[in-house]
Design a protein around this motif. Structure first.
Motif, PDB file in Angstrom:
ATOM      1  N   GLN A   1      32.108  40.402  59.149  1.00 31.90           N
ATOM      2  CA  GLN A   1      31.372  41.454  59.950  1.00 31.90           C
ATOM      3  C   GLN A   1      31.144  42.833  59.182  1.00 31.90           C
ATOM      4  O   GLN A   1      29.986  43.637  59.126  1.00 31.90           O
ATOM      5  N   VAL A   2      32.397  43.373  58.849  1.00 34.28           N
ATOM      6  CA  VAL A   2      32.415  44.643  58.224  1.00 34.28           C
ATOM      7  C   VAL A   2      31.473  44.576  56.868  1.00 34.28           C
ATOM      8  O   VAL A   2      30.828  45.430  56.501  1.00 34.28           O
ATOM      9  N   ALA A   3      31.482  43.289  55.868  1.00 32.10           N
ATOM     10  CA  ALA A   3      30.699  43.377  54.855  1.00 32.10           C
ATOM     11  C   ALA A   3      29.115  43.126  55.115  1.00 32.10           C
ATOM     12  O   ALA A   3      28.278  44.014  54.565  1.00 32.10           O
ATOM     13  N   GLN A   4      28.947  42.690  56.348  1.00 31.39           N
ATOM     14  CA  GLN A   4      27.494  42.178  56.531  1.00 31.39           C
ATOM     15  C   GLN A   4      26.832  43.612  57.089  1.00 31.39           C
ATOM     16  O   GLN A   4      25.797  43.934  56.810  1.00 31.39           O
ATOM     17  N   ALA A   5      27.512  44.545  57.793  1.00 29.51           N
ATOM     18  CA  ALA A   5      27.230  45.888  58.128  1.00 29.51           C
ATOM     19  C   ALA A   5      26.881  46.833  57.226  1.00 29.51           C
ATOM     20  O   ALA A   5      25.837  47.571  57.249  1.00 29.51           O
ATOM     21  N   GLY A   6      27.720  46.980  56.117  1.00 28.34           N
ATOM     22  CA  GLY A   6      27.503  47.701  55.111  1.00 28.34           C
ATOM     23  C   GLY A   6      27.292  47.032  53.584  1.00 28.34           C
ATOM     24  O   GLY A   6      26.286  46.418  53.450  1.00 28.34           O
ATOM     25  N   ARG A   7      28.297  46.970  52.727  1.00 25.37           N
ATOM     26  CA  ARG A   7      28.215  46.429  51.643  1.00 25.37           C
ATOM     27  C   ARG A   7      29.736  45.884  51.427  1.00 25.37           C
ATOM     28  O   ARG A   7      30.626  46.253  52.037  1.00 25.37           O
ATOM     29  N   PRO A   8      29.915  44.792  50.814  1.00 22.98           N
ATOM     30  CA  PRO A   8      31.343  44.018  50.784  1.00 22.98           C
ATOM     31  C   PRO A   8      32.115  45.336  50.443  1.00 22.98           C
ATOM     32  O   PRO A   8      32.369  46.041  49.223  1.00 22.98           O
ATOM     33  N   PRO A   9      33.379  45.403  51.011  1.00 24.66           N
ATOM     34  CA  PRO A   9      34.262  46.488  50.941  1.00 24.66           C
ATOM     35  C   PRO A   9      35.601  45.865  50.137  1.00 24.66           C
ATOM     36  O   PRO A   9      35.625  44.626  49.878  1.00 24.66           O
ATOM     37  N   LEU A  10      36.218  46.835  49.476  1.00 21.19           N
ATOM     38  CA  LEU A  10      37.639  46.186  48.857  1.00 21.19           C
ATOM     39  C   LEU A  10      38.385  45.863  50.201  1.00 21.19           C
ATOM     40  O   LEU A  10      38.284  46.203  51.461  1.00 21.19           O
ATOM     41  N   LEU A  11      39.343  44.839  50.042  1.00 20.92           N
ATOM     42  CA  LEU A  11      40.287  44.552  51.104  1.00 20.92           C
ATOM     43  C   LEU A  11      41.696  44.919  50.893  1.00 20.92           C
ATOM     44  O   LEU A  11      41.924  44.640  49.756  1.00 20.92           O
ATOM     45  N   GLN A  12      42.291  45.568  51.816  1.00 23.29           N
ATOM     46  CA  GLN A  12      43.825  45.940  51.744  1.00 23.29           C
ATOM     47  C   GLN A  12      44.359  44.865  52.151  1.00 23.29           C
ATOM     48  O   GLN A  12      44.210  43.944  53.052  1.00 23.29           O
ATOM     49  N   LEU A  13      45.451  44.564  51.356  1.00 28.78           N
ATOM     50  CA  LEU A  13      46.576  43.639  51.947  1.00 28.78           C
ATOM     51  C   LEU A  13      47.906  44.227  52.217  1.00 28.78           C
ATOM     52  O   LEU A  13      48.279  45.028  51.300  1.00 28.78           O
ATOM     53  N   TYR A  14      48.687  43.697  53.189  1.00 27.92           N
ATOM     54  CA  TYR A  14      50.067  43.942  53.178  1.00 27.92           C
ATOM     55  C   TYR A  14      50.871  42.611  52.813  1.00 27.92           C
ATOM     56  O   TYR A  14      50.157  41.412  52.793  1.00 27.92           O
ATOM     57  N   TRP A  15      51.966  42.667  52.246  1.00 25.45           N
ATOM     58  CA  TRP A  15      52.741  41.372  51.918  1.00 25.45           C
ATOM     59  C   TRP A  15      53.098  40.561  53.185  1.00 25.45           C
ATOM     60  O   TRP A  15      53.973  41.254  53.874  1.00 25.45           O
ATOM     61  N   LEU A  16      52.765  39.475  53.515  1.00 22.02           N
ATOM     62  CA  LEU A  16      53.081  38.648  54.623  1.00 22.02           C
ATOM     63  C   LEU A  16      54.274  37.675  54.353  1.00 22.02           C
ATOM     64  O   LEU A  16      54.356  36.951  53.232  1.00 22.02           O
ATOM     65  N   HIS A  17      54.789  37.311  55.459  1.00 21.78           N
ATOM     66  CA  HIS A  17      55.768  36.257  55.607  1.00 21.78           C
ATOM     67  C   HIS A  17      55.058  35.072  55.273  1.00 21.78           C
ATOM     68  O   HIS A  17      55.472  33.982  54.629  1.00 21.78           O
ATOM     69  N   ASP A  18      53.900  34.880  55.980  1.00 26.60           N
ATOM     70  CA  ASP A  18      52.914  33.715  55.980  1.00 26.60           C
ATOM     71  C   ASP A  18      52.137  33.843  54.694  1.00 26.60           C
ATOM     72  O   ASP A  18      51.180  34.379  54.546  1.00 26.60           O
ATOM     73  N   ARG A  19      52.728  33.074  53.423  1.00 31.26           N
ATOM     74  CA  ARG A  19      51.964  33.288  52.320  1.00 31.26           C
ATOM     75  C   ARG A  19      50.602  32.556  52.449  1.00 31.26           C
ATOM     76  O   ARG A  19      49.747  33.097  51.404  1.00 31.26           O
ATOM     77  N   ALA A  20      50.463  31.526  53.154  1.00 27.98           N
ATOM     78  CA  ALA A  20      49.159  30.835  53.063  1.00 27.98           C
ATOM     79  C   ALA A  20      48.119  31.652  53.920  1.00 27.98           C
ATOM     80  O   ALA A  20      46.995  31.665  53.424  1.00 27.98           O
ATOM     81  N   LEU A  21      48.469  32.472  55.057  1.00 25.13           N
ATOM     82  CA  LEU A  21      47.608  33.103  55.506  1.00 25.13           C
ATOM     83  C   LEU A  21      47.148  34.295  54.545  1.00 25.13           C
ATOM     84  O   LEU A  21      45.869  34.718  54.274  1.00 25.13           O
ATOM     85  N   LEU A  22      48.143  35.099  53.773  1.00 28.85           N
ATOM     86  CA  LEU A  22      47.684  36.070  52.932  1.00 28.85           C
ATOM     87  C   LEU A  22      46.678  35.467  51.857  1.00 28.85           C
ATOM     88  O   LEU A  22      45.633  35.899  51.484  1.00 28.85           O
ATOM     89  N   LEU A  23      46.916  34.203  51.408  1.00 28.79           N
ATOM     90  CA  LEU A  23      46.056  33.466  50.580  1.00 28.79           C
ATOM     91  C   LEU A  23      44.686  33.417  50.965  1.00 28.79           C
ATOM     92  O   LEU A  23      43.632  33.367  50.420  1.00 28.79           O
ATOM     93  N   ARG A  24      44.530  33.103  52.292  1.00 26.48           N
ATOM     94  CA  ARG A  24      43.287  32.813  52.740  1.00 26.48           C
ATOM     95  C   ARG A  24      42.422  34.118  53.102  1.00 26.48           C
ATOM     96  O   ARG A  24      41.324  33.940  52.865  1.00 26.48           O
ATOM     97  N   LEU A  25      43.407  35.108  53.023  1.00 27.45           N
ATOM     98  CA  LEU A  25      42.405  36.310  53.199  1.00 27.45           C
ATOM     99  C   LEU A  25      41.766  36.886  51.676  1.00 27.45           C
ATOM    100  O   LEU A  25      40.641  37.261  51.706  1.00 27.45           O
TER     101      LEU A  25
END
Length: 368
Positions: free
Chosen positions: A119-143
């Protein structure tokens, strides 16, 4: 609604923003960690940077546009990743994305966003995405994969939050997110205290992984071809190692004074970081930027550009998308004024400016 008084500097928005927001929300935005010594030092250190302007430089046709974080930008400024814009305005990150796109300002979407990345990308232009390091590595990779699918120009990994620091204002107010605000990108992550709303610190403690180290960075670098930026670097040795590991940019930042209280001011660390990486990667400054003169100071000390934090939320709180548009418009004019008065027809020319810190002329940065 627009601010009642004329907006002549970004600080003019702080008071009306504080008046419009609940006290606990204002403290969550404005506060730092511990005794807030680093928060205060960010401002004092920026004010201590003295610039030596040049003359006879033909600044009759100045421009503020540059390339920043891999995208074209109308000024050397990007919106810093900040959590939960919906705390200050009902449209949240959607309004921020529209205003940033209209102003030609790159946006870094926070992992702790209150609106989905798509939704953020659709409202403007594709943003960069910030990441934090997560215990759930699969969730991180999906992001990461979602960022790739919508055309995000890069990933910004925040590396200075192995745990959230003690933020005394939040502790005193027992701050928790209101029911209408949630970390939509982490809804599938486990959350402590099922019988109550967890504090922000409790939530991050549950999902963030403090074991992040250099091999993990190498793993992330192998997972994606997107440009990778590290945010939260202060030590020149860390910056040099990041550059040698193929990082595309580092952001010199102390998290706006919200992590280690007593850490060096970000702008004080900037010259040594730039000297350590040379031209191997871009260097940006975050923490304490409040004016066009601050942007010029950062450029003169070797930064490619800056991240703008709290004033974005002030403008959003005071006037939504229009309030934020006013922030960007004013800052662009201030940057142009500062460049012209310093004898710099474009942002890149500012890197050659001489600066004076604590009475000593700083010449570490190679002239370009």
């Amino acid at each position: 609604m627009p601010a009642a008084d004329p907006l002549v500097c970004l600080d003019d928005l702080a008071r009306p923003a504080a008046a419009r927001l609940p006290a606990d929300v204002w403290d969550f935005i404005a506060g730092g960690s511990g005794r807030e010594t680093t928060l205060a030092h960010n401002r004092a250190a920026l004010d201590s940077v003295r610039l030596v302007p040049r003359v006879l430089a033909d600044v009759s046709r100045p421009r503020t546009a540059t390339r920043l974080l891999g995208v074209e930008a109308d000024m050397p400024v990007a919106v810093a990743p900040m959590a939960y814009h919906a705390l200050v305005h009902p449209e949240g990150e959607i309004a921020t994305a529209r205003a940033a796109a209209a102003a030609g300002v790159p946006l870094v979407a926070a992992m702790l966003s209150s609106r989905p990345l798509e939704q953020v990308a659709q409202a403007g232009r594709p943003p960069l995405l910030q990441l934090y390091w997560l215990h759930d590595r699969a969730l991180l990779l999906r992001l990461v994969r979602r960022a790739e699918e919508i055309g995000c120009p890069g990933l910004m990994l925040t590396v200075d939050v192995p745990r959230m620091a003690r933020r005394l204002r939040d502790l005193r107010r027992r701050f928790v997110l209101p029911s209408h605000v949630r970390p939509v990108e982490l809804d599938e992550a486990p959350c402590p205290g099922a019988d109550r709303v967890p504090t922000v610190a409790e939530h991050t403690e549950a999902v963030f992984d403090a074991s992040l180290s250099w091999p993990d960075l190498e793993w992330l670098r192998e997972q994606t071809a997107l440009p990778l930026i590290l945010k939260g670097v202060l030590d020149p040795a860390d910056a040099a190692r990041a550059a040698s590991a193929g990082i595309d940019a580092v952001v010199v930042s102390n998290h706006g004074g919200r992590q280690l209280d007593g850490a060096v001011a970000a702008v004080s660390a900037l010259p040594a970081v730039r000297a350590a990486v040379g031209d191997a990667c871009d260097v940006l400054l975050d923490s304490g930027i409040r004016s066009g003169t601050d942007v010029l100071r950062a450029l003169a000390l070797g930064a490619t550009g800056v991240l703008l934090g709290r004033p974005v939320l002030w403008g959003l709180a005071v006037g939504g998308e229009r309030g934020l548009a006013d922030v960007f418009s004013l800052l662009k004019q201030e940057i142009e004024d500062a460049l012209v008065l310093a004898g710099c027809p474009r942002p890149e020319a500012a890197r050659g400016l001489t600066t004076v810190l604590d009475g000593s002329v700083m010449n570490e940065i190679d002239r370009v």
